[in-house]
Design an enzyme around this catalytic site. Structure first.
Site, short mmCIF file in Angstrom:
data_model
loop_
_atom_site.label_atom_id
_atom_site.label_comp_id
_atom_site.label_asym_id
_atom_site.label_seq_id
_atom_site.Cartn_x
_atom_site.Cartn_y
_atom_site.Cartn_z
N LYS A 56 0.83 -1.21 0.00
CA LYS A 56 0.00 0.00 0.00
C LYS A 56 0.87 1.25 0.00
O LYS A 56 0.63 2.18 -0.79
CB LYS A 56 -0.92 0.01 1.23
CG LYS A 56 -1.91 1.18 1.22
CD LYS A 56 -2.56 1.37 2.57
CE LYS A 56 -1.63 2.08 3.53
NZ LYS A 56 -2.28 2.47 4.81
N ASP A 93 -6.55 1.43 1.06
CA ASP A 93 -6.54 1.56 2.51
C ASP A 93 -7.93 1.22 3.03
O ASP A 93 -8.77 0.70 2.30
CB ASP A 93 -6.09 2.96 2.93
CG ASP A 93 -7.12 4.03 2.59
OD1 ASP A 93 -8.11 3.72 1.88
OD2 ASP A 93 -6.96 5.18 3.04
#
Length: 220
Positions: free
Chosen positions: A120, A138
Site C-alpha cells: 500500500k 486503505d
C-alpha cells in the site's frame, strides 16, 4: 456493476472533488514516504502535526538518520506505534543512503524492500510522487469499493486487482484519492452520509441512510 455505471460514479466523484490529492503535507518524495510510513493506523491530521515539527529540522535521509531512533521518537511520539515506526524509519534512511544515493526509488521492488514499506505504501508513493496509475487500497478505499459495489472483494489485494481492472482509464491517475476522500468525508464507516452523496442513485449499497428527521420545535 457495469462499466457505464462505474464511469458515471468516477465522473461524479471527479466533479465533486476537483483537486483530488493526499491530505498528508509534504514537499519532496522523501517527505511523502516518511509521512505515509507514519500514517499507518494513524490519522493524516496527527501525522501532519508531527511532521510540521520534524521536517523543518530533518527532512532528508541523512538528517533523520542523524537524529537516531531516540531523537526521532521525540518528534513522532504522539503517533500510534511510534516506537516501531521510529526504528523502521531510521533503518529505511540507512538503506536509502546505502543503496539509492539518498533518493526515493521509483520502483515497487525497491520501495517494498525498504523497512516499514508494504504494497500500500509503495502504491501511494508510485502514484502520488511519481504519477503511476496505481490504486492503493486503505480502509477507506476498501470500504467504498465494497459498499458501493464498485469493486467488491474479500481482501485488500482482491479489491486492488478489481479496481485496477475496472477503473476507467481516464480516472486511474486520481482514483485512489477520489475514493479515499469520498470514504473519509461522505461514505463514512459508521453512518455514511447517503442523503448528501453525489453517487447515491448509482451506489448499490442496500442499507443506505435516510435524511434525519427534523427535531420537533420546542420553542415556546
Amino acid at each position: 456493476m457495469n462499466a457505464n455505471k462505474r464511469l458515471a460514479i468516477f465522473d461524479r466523484l471527479a466533479e465533486a472533488i476537483p483537486e483530488p490529492t493526499t491530505e498528508l503535507r509534504y514537499t519532496t518524495p522523501f517527505e511523502l514516504l516518511i509521512a505515509v510510513v507514519l500514517s499507518a493506523q494513524a490519522t493524516d491530521k496527527g501525522v501532519n502535526k508531527a511532521t510540521a515539527k520534524l521536517f523543518p529540522v530533518a527532512n532528508t535521509p541523512r538528517d533523520i538518520q542523524a537524529l537516531g531512533v531516540d531523537g526521532l521518537k521525540e518528534y513522532i511520539k504522539t503517533i500510534n506505534f511510534y516506537n516501531g515506526k521510529a526504528a523502521n524509519i531510521i533503518a529505511l534512511c540507512g538503506q536509502l543512503l546505502e543503496k539509492h544515493h539518498g533518493e526515493v526509488p521509483d520502483s515497487r521492488e525497491d520501495l517494498e524492500a525498504l523497512p516499514g514499506v508494504g504494497r500500500k505504501t509503495a502504491n501511494v508513493l508510485l502514484n502520488t510522487a511519481f504519477g503511476h496509475e496505481l490504486i492503493a487500497v486503505d480502509t477507506h478505499v476498501f470500504r467504498v469499493a465494497n459498499r458501493t459495489g464498485l469493486a467488491p472483494g474479500k481482501n485488500v489485494r482482491e479489491v486492488e486487482q478489481k479496481l485496477d481492472k475496472w477503473t476507467p482509464n481516464k480516472h486511474k491517475r486520481y482514483a485512489h484519492h477520489l475514493l479515499i476522500l469520498h470514504g473519509r468525508y461522505t461514505c463514512t464507516a459508521r453512518r455514511p452520509k447517503c442523503p448528501a452523496c453525489v453517487i447515491q442513485d448509482l451506489c448499490e449499497y442496500t442499507e443506505k441512510t435516510v435524511a434525519l428527521r427534523a427535531e420537533p420545535d420546542k420553542s415556546p
